[in-house]
Design a protein around this motif. Structure first.
Motif, mmCIF file in Angstrom:
data_model
loop_
_atom_site.group_PDB
_atom_site.id
_atom_site.type_symbol
_atom_site.label_atom_id
_atom_site.label_comp_id
_atom_site.label_asym_id
_atom_site.label_seq_id
_atom_site.Cartn_x
_atom_site.Cartn_y
_atom_site.Cartn_z
ATOM 1 N N TYR A 43 -3.525 -5.331 -30.182
ATOM 2 C CA TYR A 43 -2.872 -5.306 -28.869
ATOM 3 C C TYR A 43 -1.489 -5.943 -28.955
ATOM 4 C CZ TYR A 43 -7.431 -4.331 -26.623
ATOM 5 O OH TYR A 43 -8.614 -3.779 -26.230
ATOM 6 N N ALA A 44 -1.399 -7.072 -29.648
ATOM 7 C CA ALA A 44 -0.111 -7.748 -29.782
ATOM 8 C C ALA A 44 0.896 -6.843 -30.485
ATOM 9 C CB ALA A 44 -0.280 -9.056 -30.548
ATOM 10 N N HIS A 47 2.226 -4.080 -28.240
ATOM 11 C CA HIS A 47 3.213 -4.557 -27.275
ATOM 12 C C HIS A 47 4.380 -5.249 -27.976
ATOM 13 C CE1 HIS A 47 0.820 -3.586 -23.718
ATOM 14 N NE2 HIS A 47 -0.225 -3.920 -24.458
ATOM 15 N N ASN A 62 2.809 -14.151 -26.778
ATOM 16 C CA ASN A 62 2.846 -12.686 -26.759
ATOM 17 C C ASN A 62 1.490 -12.090 -27.107
ATOM 18 O OD1 ASN A 62 5.809 -11.946 -26.350
ATOM 19 N ND2 ASN A 62 5.917 -13.475 -27.966
ATOM 20 N N SER A 66 -0.520 -9.927 -24.336
ATOM 21 C CA SER A 66 -0.851 -8.544 -24.708
ATOM 22 C C SER A 66 -2.340 -8.287 -24.537
ATOM 23 C CB SER A 66 -0.444 -8.270 -26.162
ATOM 24 O OG SER A 66 0.945 -8.363 -26.314
ATOM 25 N N GLU A 70 -4.127 -5.587 -21.858
ATOM 26 C CA GLU A 70 -5.080 -4.552 -22.261
ATOM 27 C C GLU A 70 -6.438 -4.755 -21.603
ATOM 28 O OE1 GLU A 70 -4.400 -1.727 -23.901
ATOM 29 O OE2 GLU A 70 -2.322 -2.412 -23.810
#
Length: 95
Positions: A43-44, A47, A62, A66, A70
């Protein structure tokens, strides 16, 4: 003498280093939780553009934001599905 230039490292390499710094945490997780850890790190990376623009000193912020984004998308999707199932016009019965 004034030195000008970047005050923060480039985001993507810094993110990779941050993820690597959590490797012992991952090793300490139960086997069934390790894929979840990997998903959060993906996810990180997903993004990454937003992380680059945010220019935050703590890269981990972050990562967590992120993951929250999600997860919120999933919550919204599931909530919508629940509402569809509750709708008498969609499923043909009352709840």
């Amino acid at each position: 003498m004034t030195i000008m230039g970047r005050t923060l490292p480039s985001f993507r390499p810094a993110l990779d280093m941050e993820i690597q710094s959590w490797i012992n945490f991952k090793r300490g997780l139960h086997l069934e939780d390790r894929p979840l850890f990997d998903q959060i790190m993906r996810y990180a990376k997903m993004h990454g553009d937003a992380g680059s623009l945010a220019a935050r000193f703590l890269i981990s912020e972050n990562i967590w934001l992120s993951a929250l984004i999600e997860q919120q998308k999933l919550i919204d999707k599931l909530s919508e599905k629940i509402e569809q199932l509750r709708s008498p016009t969609k499923v043909g019965f009352l709840v």
